[in-house]
Each structure stands twice: as C-alpha cells, then as structure tokens.
Design a protein around this motif. Structure first.
Motif, PDB file in Angstrom:
ATOM      1  N   ILE A 231       0.869  -1.179   0.000  1.00 55.73           N
ATOM      2  CA  ILE A 231       0.000   0.000   0.000  1.00 55.73           C
ATOM      3  C   ILE A 231       0.907   1.230   0.000  1.00 55.73           C
ATOM      4  N   THR A 232       0.817   2.044  -1.052  1.00 54.41           N
ATOM      5  CA  THR A 232       1.644   3.242  -1.162  1.00 54.41           C
ATOM      6  C   THR A 232       0.792   4.480  -0.937  1.00 54.41           C
ATOM      7  N   LEU A 233       1.131   5.265   0.077  1.00 51.55           N
ATOM      8  CA  LEU A 233       0.484   6.562   0.269  1.00 51.55           C
ATOM      9  C   LEU A 233       0.892   7.438  -0.908  1.00 51.55           C
ATOM     10  N   ASN A 234      -0.088   7.932  -1.659  1.00 54.89           N
ATOM     11  CA  ASN A 234       0.226   8.522  -2.957  1.00 54.89           C
ATOM     12  C   ASN A 234      -0.278   9.953  -3.083  1.00 54.89           C
ATOM     13  N   ARG A 235       0.204  10.804  -2.186  1.00 54.84           N
ATOM     14  CA  ARG A 235      -0.007  12.254  -2.309  1.00 54.84           C
ATOM     15  C   ARG A 235       1.352  12.948  -2.199  1.00 54.84           C
ATOM     16  N   PRO A 236       2.284  12.623  -3.083  1.00 59.16           N
ATOM     17  CA  PRO A 236       3.651  13.131  -2.916  1.00 59.16           C
ATOM     18  C   PRO A 236       3.744  14.642  -2.950  1.00 59.16           C
ATOM     19  N   GLU A 237       2.817  15.297  -3.661  1.00 58.00           N
ATOM     20  CA  GLU A 237       2.853  16.755  -3.734  1.00 58.00           C
ATOM     21  C   GLU A 237       2.520  17.388  -2.380  1.00 58.00           C
ATOM     22  N   ARG A 238       1.942  16.606  -1.468  1.00 54.31           N
ATOM     23  CA  ARG A 238       1.604  17.072  -0.119  1.00 54.31           C
ATOM     24  C   ARG A 238       2.392  16.310   0.945  1.00 54.31           C
ATOM     25  N   LEU A 239       3.516  15.723   0.541  1.00 53.14           N
ATOM     26  CA  LEU A 239       4.318  14.891   1.444  1.00 53.14           C
ATOM     27  C   LEU A 239       3.445  13.830   2.111  1.00 53.14           C
ATOM     28  N   ASN A 240       2.498  13.303   1.306  1.00 53.40           N
ATOM     29  CA  ASN A 240       1.607  12.234   1.747  1.00 53.40           C
ATOM     30  C   ASN A 240       0.853  12.578   3.032  1.00 53.40           C
ATOM     31  N   ALA A 241       0.404  13.833   3.105  1.00 54.28           N
ATOM     32  CA  ALA A 241      -0.428  14.236   4.234  1.00 54.28           C
ATOM     33  C   ALA A 241      -1.663  13.343   4.290  1.00 54.28           C
ATOM     34  N   LEU A 242      -2.024  12.949   5.503  1.00 49.51           N
ATOM     35  CA  LEU A 242      -3.092  11.972   5.701  1.00 49.51           C
ATOM     36  C   LEU A 242      -4.442  12.678   5.722  1.00 49.51           C
ATOM     37  N   SER A 243      -5.052  12.801   4.557  1.00 44.54           N
ATOM     38  CA  SER A 243      -6.367  13.416   4.436  1.00 44.54           C
ATOM     39  C   SER A 243      -7.448  12.401   4.794  1.00 44.54           C
ATOM     40  N   ARG A 244      -8.653  12.880   4.971  1.00 45.94           N
ATOM     41  CA  ARG A 244      -9.772  11.964   5.251  1.00 45.94           C
ATOM     42  C   ARG A 244      -9.976  10.961   4.121  1.00 45.94           C
ATOM     43  N   PRO A 245      -9.992  11.392   2.845  1.00 44.96           N
ATOM     44  CA  PRO A 245     -10.145  10.390   1.772  1.00 44.96           C
ATOM     45  C   PRO A 245      -9.012   9.361   1.759  1.00 44.96           C
ATOM     46  N   LEU A 246      -7.779   9.819   2.013  1.00 51.01           N
ATOM     47  CA  LEU A 246      -6.667   8.863   2.034  1.00 51.01           C
ATOM     48  C   LEU A 246      -6.837   7.862   3.164  1.00 51.01           C
TER      49      LEU A 246
ATOM     50  N   CYS B 112       1.494 -10.913   4.041  1.00 46.83           N
ATOM     51  CA  CYS B 112       2.095  -9.771   4.721  1.00 46.83           C
ATOM     52  C   CYS B 112       1.685  -8.508   3.965  1.00 46.83           C
ATOM     53  N   ILE B 113       1.584  -7.372   4.689  1.00 52.88           N
ATOM     54  CA  ILE B 113       1.194  -6.097   4.092  1.00 52.88           C
ATOM     55  C   ILE B 113       2.281  -5.069   4.399  1.00 52.88           C
ATOM     56  N   VAL B 114       2.690  -4.314   3.383  1.00 51.53           N
ATOM     57  CA  VAL B 114       3.684  -3.251   3.537  1.00 51.53           C
ATOM     58  C   VAL B 114       3.024  -1.908   3.238  1.00 51.53           C
ATOM     59  N   ILE B 115       3.257  -0.926   4.112  1.00 49.08           N
ATOM     60  CA  ILE B 115       2.785   0.439   3.875  1.00 49.08           C
ATOM     61  C   ILE B 115       4.004   1.328   3.665  1.00 49.08           C
ATOM     62  N   LYS B 116       4.024   2.081   2.565  1.00 46.80           N
ATOM     63  CA  LYS B 116       5.140   2.974   2.284  1.00 46.80           C
ATOM     64  C   LYS B 116       4.600   4.276   1.690  1.00 46.80           C
ATOM     65  N   GLY B 117       5.485   5.244   1.473  1.00 44.73           N
ATOM     66  CA  GLY B 117       5.067   6.531   0.945  1.00 44.73           C
ATOM     67  C   GLY B 117       5.735   6.850  -0.370  1.00 44.73           C
ATOM     68  N   ALA B 118       4.994   7.491  -1.265  1.00 47.96           N
ATOM     69  CA  ALA B 118       5.553   7.928  -2.545  1.00 47.96           C
ATOM     70  C   ALA B 118       6.296   9.245  -2.363  1.00 47.96           C
ATOM     71  N   GLY B 119       7.297   9.471  -3.196  1.00 40.48           N
ATOM     72  CA  GLY B 119       7.962  10.763  -3.222  1.00 40.48           C
ATOM     73  C   GLY B 119       8.991  10.963  -2.134  1.00 40.48           C
ATOM     74  N   ARG B 120       9.047  12.185  -1.589  1.00 41.84           N
ATOM     75  CA  ARG B 120      10.156  12.620  -0.743  1.00 41.84           C
ATOM     76  C   ARG B 120      10.077  12.152   0.695  1.00 41.84           C
TER      77      ARG B 120
END
Length: 296
Positions: free
Chosen positions: A22-37, A56-64
C-alpha cells in the motif's frame, strides 16, 4: 481490486503466497493523511486482510517522505465544516481505524519509512507491527507546538517515559538512529537499501504458516491491550479536543492561531507560524525540509 485515488494497492508474488503493498500517494503534499486517504487506507488494509493469498502487508510513501502527518482538515474540520469539540470526541478518528485495520489485522503489517515520518505519519508507522526506517528518516510530533497531545500513545510504550516526555515537551525531531536506539523502529538501513530490506523481510514472513503469524500477533497484542494502550490514546484524544476548542485568548499560539494564519496566508505560512521559534531545534531537518520547487 478497488480503484483508489490517494493510495496505490498492489500485490507481488513471494516465496509463499503474496505480499500486498500500500503506497500513500499524495507526494505533492508529502503524503499528508487526508480523510479520503485514510478511508482508502482502511479499505486497502481490509482488502489485504481478507485475501487468503496475502501473507504480509507493507505500507510505504511515494515521493520525498513517508508522511508529514495529518492533513489539517483531519484535525480542524468535520465532514461538514468546522467541527466543535463534542463532534471530535464522538467521531471515529484515525486511532480507532488503526486499531481496527492494523492492530487487529490478521496479517503482519510492515511500515517502510523514509525521510519525513512526522506527527500522524509517525502514529501510522508505529501502529504497524514492524517499522523499517531508512537512515534519512525523521521522527517527531511537532504539533505539540500548538498544544496538541502526542496522540500516538504507543510511543511511550516503545521509547519509555523519559524519551516520550522529552519529545512531547519539545516537538523536536529525532533521526532514524536515535529512533532505533530508543526502540521507536525495528531496524535502520541505508536509504538505497530500504526497498530490498523490506522485501526480504516480507518474503521471509511469507514462508511461515499464516496461522503462526496470526496467533503470535494476537498473543503479543493481547499483552498491550491489557495494559490499557488504546484507553490511553482515547484519553489523549479527548485532551486534544479540549485544546483545539480553546480560544486564542485562552491558548495563545494554539491551533486557533495556526488556523487563522493558514486561512489568511496559506498552509505553508501556518506551518511556518507554528515552527518559526524553533529554527535552532529543527536544524536536523533543515536539509530535508528545504524544497527548491513544488515537485514531489
């Protein structure tokens, strides 16, 4: 497989079964955790939980970075506008979701974190069963600077009372090596080796009988459940609601003042207002905080 707008969900063949990413995919917002996300994150975690092939499940972030924390609208507004304190106490918040979707998930959940892993981003990472950090990762809870409670109360359990209070009383960020030394993460690896290290770990987990990881996770979690871990989080959340509902007269430089600056001058100005008295303390993060462009 569901369609997602704020995350990416995919599975990869492992030694046995599959590993879900599962990739958090709001890189333009440094993957800020919004309600929709957050809603999509829970849906994806449930998708992995109910897929018999996923081991197994992996959570990571896109971008910076992994995540710079909660989007401000999660903290300050409800689904229909500004939220009163009562609504914030009674609503189903992120901590409850993490309990359902990560803590009670039958599958092991790994956080693969790099660079910014702050505030709500750190809360998410530390709720995962295992947290593997790149050596450029930064942890901390800067929102205490506007009188937020350090809501990831799993942190005192991980780092101990003294370090937890040091973090809660300063809002300062710590490096990955410091986080490892104090038990906030499971391991630290060079940034360019992070992806491979997490894959190797997930692949090893996939070789165990699923019942083994499920039973061991339940047994370990039961111990912390009995210590009142989530009751402590609920208590901290209620105190946060009191703080957020306080007027600028009662609580100068609190959230109401941050909101005012944000509304007048924008999000970056709001964060600058929160942090402008802590330039010296934030030197550890200055290089990564510098952003010459708005590129992710």
């Amino acid at each position: 497989m569901a369609d997602y707008e704020n995350i990416i969900y995919e599975t990869h063949d492992a030694a046995e079964g599959k590993v879900a990413y599962i990739t958090l995919n709001r890189p333009e917002r440094l993957n800020a955790l919004s309600r929709p996300l957050l809603a999509e994150l829970e849906q994806a975690l449930d998708e992995g939980a109910t897929d018999d092939d996923v081991r197994c499940i992996v959570i990571k972030g896109a971008g910076r970075g992994f995540s710079a924390g909660y989007d401000m609208n999660v903290q300050t507004t409800g689904r229909g506008g500004p939220r009163p304190a009562l609504d914030s106490v009674l609503e189903d918040g992120p901590a409850n979701m993490y309990r359902r979707a990560i803590w009670n998930n039958p599958k092991p959940v790994i956080a693969q974190v790099h660079s910014f892993t702050l505030a709500g981003g750190g809360q998410l990472a530390c709720h995962c069963d295992i947290t593997i950090a790149a050596d450029n990762a930064l942890f901390g809870y800067p929102p205490v600077r506007y009188a937020s409670m350090m809501m990831p109360m799993v942190w005192p359990e991980l780092v101990g009372m003294k370090k937890a209070k040091l973090m809660a009383f300063t809002g300062s960020m710590i490096t990955a090596d410091d986080a490892l030394r104090h038990g906030l993460v499971s391991d630290v690896v060079p940034t360019d080796e992070l992806e491979e290290r997490v894959w190797q770990l997930a692949n090893t987990i996939s070789k165990l009988p699923p019942a083994s990881t499920r039973l061991n996770k339940k047994a370990i979690n039961y111990y912390y459940d009995r210590q009142g871990l989530f009751e402590a989080m609920e208590f901290a959340s209620m105190y946060t609601s009191i703080s957020y509902a306080s007027s600028p007269e009662d609580l100068p430089r609190g959230l109401q003042d941050v909101n005012r600056v944000t509304a007048e001058q924008g999000m970056r100005a709001g964060f600058q207002f929160m942090n402008d008295r802590f330039i010296e303390e934030d030197k550890v993060a200055q290089e990564q905080m510098a952003r010459p462009s708005r590129a992710p």
